[in-house]
Design an enzyme around this catalytic site. Structure first.
Site, mmCIF file in Angstrom:
data_model
loop_
_atom_site.group_PDB
_atom_site.id
_atom_site.type_symbol
_atom_site.label_atom_id
_atom_site.label_comp_id
_atom_site.label_asym_id
_atom_site.label_seq_id
_atom_site.Cartn_x
_atom_site.Cartn_y
_atom_site.Cartn_z
ATOM 1 N N LYS A 129 0.851 -1.186 0.000
ATOM 2 C CA LYS A 129 0.000 0.000 0.000
ATOM 3 C C LYS A 129 0.891 1.241 0.000
ATOM 4 O O LYS A 129 1.721 1.420 0.892
ATOM 5 C CB LYS A 129 -0.929 -0.007 1.213
ATOM 6 C CG LYS A 129 -2.060 -1.008 1.114
ATOM 7 C CD LYS A 129 -2.994 -0.912 2.305
ATOM 8 C CE LYS A 129 -4.241 -1.766 2.082
ATOM 9 N NZ LYS A 129 -3.924 -3.188 1.885
ATOM 10 N N ASP A 163 -1.182 -2.053 -4.154
ATOM 11 C CA ASP A 163 -2.582 -2.142 -3.758
ATOM 12 C C ASP A 163 -3.320 -0.834 -4.004
ATOM 13 O O ASP A 163 -2.739 0.254 -3.863
ATOM 14 C CB ASP A 163 -2.688 -2.485 -2.274
ATOM 15 C CG ASP A 163 -3.010 -3.939 -2.023
ATOM 16 O OD1 ASP A 163 -3.648 -4.556 -2.887
ATOM 17 O OD2 ASP A 163 -2.646 -4.455 -0.949
ATOM 18 N N ARG A 193 -4.336 -6.747 -11.005
ATOM 19 C CA ARG A 193 -5.253 -7.429 -10.098
ATOM 20 C C ARG A 193 -6.590 -6.694 -10.147
ATOM 21 O O ARG A 193 -6.677 -5.519 -9.793
ATOM 22 C CB ARG A 193 -4.723 -7.437 -8.662
ATOM 23 C CG ARG A 193 -5.717 -8.067 -7.653
ATOM 24 C CD ARG A 193 -5.315 -7.805 -6.214
ATOM 25 N NE ARG A 193 -4.021 -8.381 -5.922
ATOM 26 C CZ ARG A 193 -3.211 -7.930 -4.962
ATOM 27 N NH1 ARG A 193 -3.536 -6.880 -4.244
ATOM 28 N NH2 ARG A 193 -2.040 -8.521 -4.761
ATOM 29 N N ALA A 223 -13.024 -2.336 -1.806
ATOM 30 C CA ALA A 223 -13.486 -2.386 -0.417
ATOM 31 C C ALA A 223 -13.615 -1.007 0.201
ATOM 32 O O ALA A 223 -13.561 -0.855 1.421
ATOM 33 C CB ALA A 223 -12.523 -3.232 0.413
ATOM 34 N N THR A 237 -11.425 -12.443 -6.672
ATOM 35 C CA THR A 237 -12.829 -12.531 -6.281
ATOM 36 C C THR A 237 -13.090 -13.871 -5.617
ATOM 37 O O THR A 237 -12.403 -14.859 -5.896
ATOM 38 C CB THR A 237 -13.758 -12.369 -7.496
ATOM 39 O OG1 THR A 237 -15.124 -12.411 -7.056
ATOM 40 C CG2 THR A 237 -13.544 -13.469 -8.528
ATOM 41 N N ARG A 296 -12.860 -6.289 5.649
ATOM 42 C CA ARG A 296 -13.283 -7.650 5.327
ATOM 43 C C ARG A 296 -14.695 -7.911 5.863
ATOM 44 O O ARG A 296 -15.506 -8.566 5.210
ATOM 45 C CB ARG A 296 -12.307 -8.673 5.942
ATOM 46 C CG ARG A 296 -10.893 -8.597 5.460
ATOM 47 C CD ARG A 296 -10.694 -8.968 4.015
ATOM 48 N NE ARG A 296 -11.090 -7.971 3.047
ATOM 49 C CZ ARG A 296 -10.366 -6.875 2.751
ATOM 50 N NH1 ARG A 296 -9.216 -6.639 3.357
ATOM 51 N NH2 ARG A 296 -10.792 -6.028 1.847
#
Length: 293
Positions: free
Chosen positions: A89, A123, A171, A176, A211, A274
């Site tokens: 990140k 990310d 990716r 999120a 996914t 999450r």
């Protein structure tokens, strides 16, 4: 509404203090965040799974914090087998302080990773960091062409991003976070994901299909066949602790199946995202709390 609430909680310092200090949280964290990263990587790779490892931490506000994050990644590289990937990140490397600082730190990680036959993937984070993410990624690709980047399907410009990333490791995930003007309904996000996936599978890069959605996994496998990609021409990615039996099934079929493995003490924001993504995760969390009450 629940997802929005959970994402708000992920940014609450008060909620963080309460949840991270609660002993009942430990079991939930252990399900989604690796404790001994070396042992976890060995166990996963022994079962034919690939890994991408994320040293948890983001949104640093001081240069010294960013430098510590770089040191943590450089130490991590020694624990990974050839063919592994690290997820980085950029806000952990100082993006909020300076785009140049984040680039320099990411470049140092890329150089060290390349010497060990490892790859790096940048990310995606909050919507206001996306321009900086892609600027750093484009600059890094000049010397490190295999550095990957994440595209989030919930953002309206995701298709345009995919079309411009020819030849890159990409990716693709649903996303999120939240953003003004972003796709909000599950159906709209899924449609965006499939549009992006079609571009990536038909392109010249290396798609990484992130996914857990069975329908999207089936669509990815079908597109791979239609576009003439063999099993080495793309990969699936799933989170550590989520659908492990499906991960094993895909690997058993000969697919490249990579597990996203987070580790480190700064797990709070990651865990809350999450839980926001999957109601079943939240139900598991609440059952854990009630069973210890």
């Amino acid at each position: 509404m629940l997802r929005q609430a959970m994402l708000a909680v992920s940014k609450s310092r008060r909620a963080e203090r309460v949840i991270t200090s609660s002993p009942v949280t430990k079991d939930v964290v252990a399900r989604y965040v690796a404790d001994d990263i070396g042992a976890t990587v060995r166990e996963l790779t022994s079962r034919g799974l690939l890994v991408t490892v994320d040293h948890l931490g983001e949104e640093v506000t001081e240069r010294a914090q960013a430098e510590r994050a770089v040191s943590a990644y450089l130490s991590l590289l020694d624990l990974l087998p050839a063919g592994a990937d690290v997820s980085v990140k950029l806000t952990a490397l100082g993006l909020r302080l300076s785009e140049r600082l984040a680039f320099d730190h990411a470049a140092a990680i890329c150089r060290a990773a390349a010497s060990r036959k490892l790859t790096v993937t940048l990310d995606a984070e909050e919507h206001d960091t996306i321009a900086g993410l892609h600027a750093v990624h484009a600059a890094l690709r000049r010397d490190h062409p295999d550095v990957g980047v994440v595209v989030q399907a919930y953002l309206p410009d995701s298709l345009d991003r995919c079309e411009k990333l020819g030849g890159a490791r990409v990716r693709l995930c649903k996303g999120a976070y939240t953003a003004p003007g972003a796709y909000a309904s599950a159906a709209d996000i899924d449609r965006s994901f499939v549009r992006c996936l079609k571009v990536l599978m038909a392109g010249t890069g290396y798609p990484m299909v992130a996914t857990h959605d069975p329908r999207l996994v089936r669509i990815a496998s079908t597109l791979a066949v239609l576009d003439g990609r063999d099993p080495t021409g793309f990969e699936y990615q799933m989170l550590y602790g989520v659908r492990p039996s499906e991960q094993a099934r895909l690997a058993g079929l000969g697919a490249r199946m990579r597990v996203y493995v987070p580790y480190g003490a700064d797990w709070y924001a990651y865990l809350m995202r999450r839980l926001a993504e999957r109601p079943r995760n939240l139900a598991f969390f609440l059952r854990s709390l009630m069973s210890r009450g």
